[in-house]
Design an enzyme around this catalytic site. Sequence first.
Site, mmCIF file in Angstrom:
data_model
loop_
_atom_site.group_PDB
_atom_site.id
_atom_site.type_symbol
_atom_site.label_atom_id
_atom_site.label_comp_id
_atom_site.label_asym_id
_atom_site.label_seq_id
_atom_site.Cartn_x
_atom_site.Cartn_y
_atom_site.Cartn_z
ATOM 1 N N LYS A 1 0.785 -1.223 -0.167
ATOM 2 C CA LYS A 1 -0.086 0.083 0.025
ATOM 3 C C LYS A 1 0.694 1.383 -0.121
ATOM 4 C CE LYS A 1 -0.387 -0.044 5.074
ATOM 5 N NZ LYS A 1 -1.303 0.265 6.257
ATOM 6 N N TYR B 1 14.561 30.282 6.992
ATOM 7 C CA TYR B 1 13.431 31.172 7.224
ATOM 8 C C TYR B 1 13.455 31.191 8.687
ATOM 9 C CZ TYR B 1 11.153 30.578 2.706
ATOM 10 O OH TYR B 1 10.764 30.684 1.430
#
EC number: 5.1.1.1
Length: 386
Positions: A43, A278
């Site tokens: 999956k 940042y």
Amino acid sequence: MSESVERGASVRGWAEVDLGALRSNVRALRGRIGGAALMAVVKADGYGHGALPCARAAVEAGATWLGTATPEEALALRAGGLPDDLRIMCWLWTPGGPWQEAIEADLDVSVSAMWALTEVTAAARRAGRPARVQLKADTGLGRNGCQPGPDWRELVGAALRAEAEGLVRITGLWSHFARADEPGHPSIRAQLDLFREMTAYAEGEGVRPEVRHIANSPATLTLPEAHYDLVRPGIALYGISPSPEVGTPADFGLRPAMTLAASLALVKRVPGGHGVSYGHHYTTPGETTLGLVPLGYGDGIPRHASSAAPVLVDGKWRTVAGRIAMDQFVVDLGGDRPAAGAEAVLFGPGDRGEPTAEDWAQAAGTIAYEIVTRIGARVPRVYVNE
């Protein structure tokens, strides 16, 4: 770096997937399960490794079932040229799902509630053939699955009536552990006992399942009594320990299959007191060299690992300096001056001294499952030992 990357694919960053390691992991897992069959869970695009290449490798190594969450994942596998007799199961359904397509593709579908049985039987009538149905019991995980007691009795009875009408074949009874990665936890015994009771009830009513299964990766590795007819390893296929507190991959005979690396986009000298990324959450303590790694949270690199995660550059461990941005992050190279284009290894098996996915999980406050699975589509997968 693999030859296929050198021949022209993007070298911004890449995830190398060692299919030889995956095959070895499947063989190691098979060595633990006696006569039980093995379902390779692929999956979420094979936990980020690539569903179809990993499925092929797992089947080559002896997996006889594949497992996915969504029906769309399972249908893509069925269309992928795998052996026609390979059993493929999917379990996460919502109302209005592609039941008829699943029936026509010979998928095994999971049913946890009456609404799902109603939809799959209607689809079987349209398809003109029976659906292969596996009934899921909620033995204590509290997610999908039918509750014990009246709900289970109603579902089993209705499924048996549908089977008598030729609309379904009840191919399996199954459940899922909540805390199998904590060996000895009392919930494990409670779930095993309830699974035994719920399967015994269904069989007493006339269900004749081909397989009964409850074992995920940790139960496959540590709980032989949970193996029943089939085990469903997921993360262990890819060489990652589902329970680092209990054992490393090597302790279980596993090898991590993915190595995530990038080419440094820039190397530059900066003075002391220079803010980085940042918010300037990192400021250089003195004159140093910064290296720019061109991967970021847009590629699945966890922002929570800012200022914490390790990276191997030029043979040395470095730490992410400041915030991880959408497309890039910085490492402080401590004055070393590798060339632009030098390899930065975020994680791998660890045998070259590089960090592992577990190291990144610790830095981000998460689990290694998430680290590998979240690597995004912008990062090309490069397969070795195909």
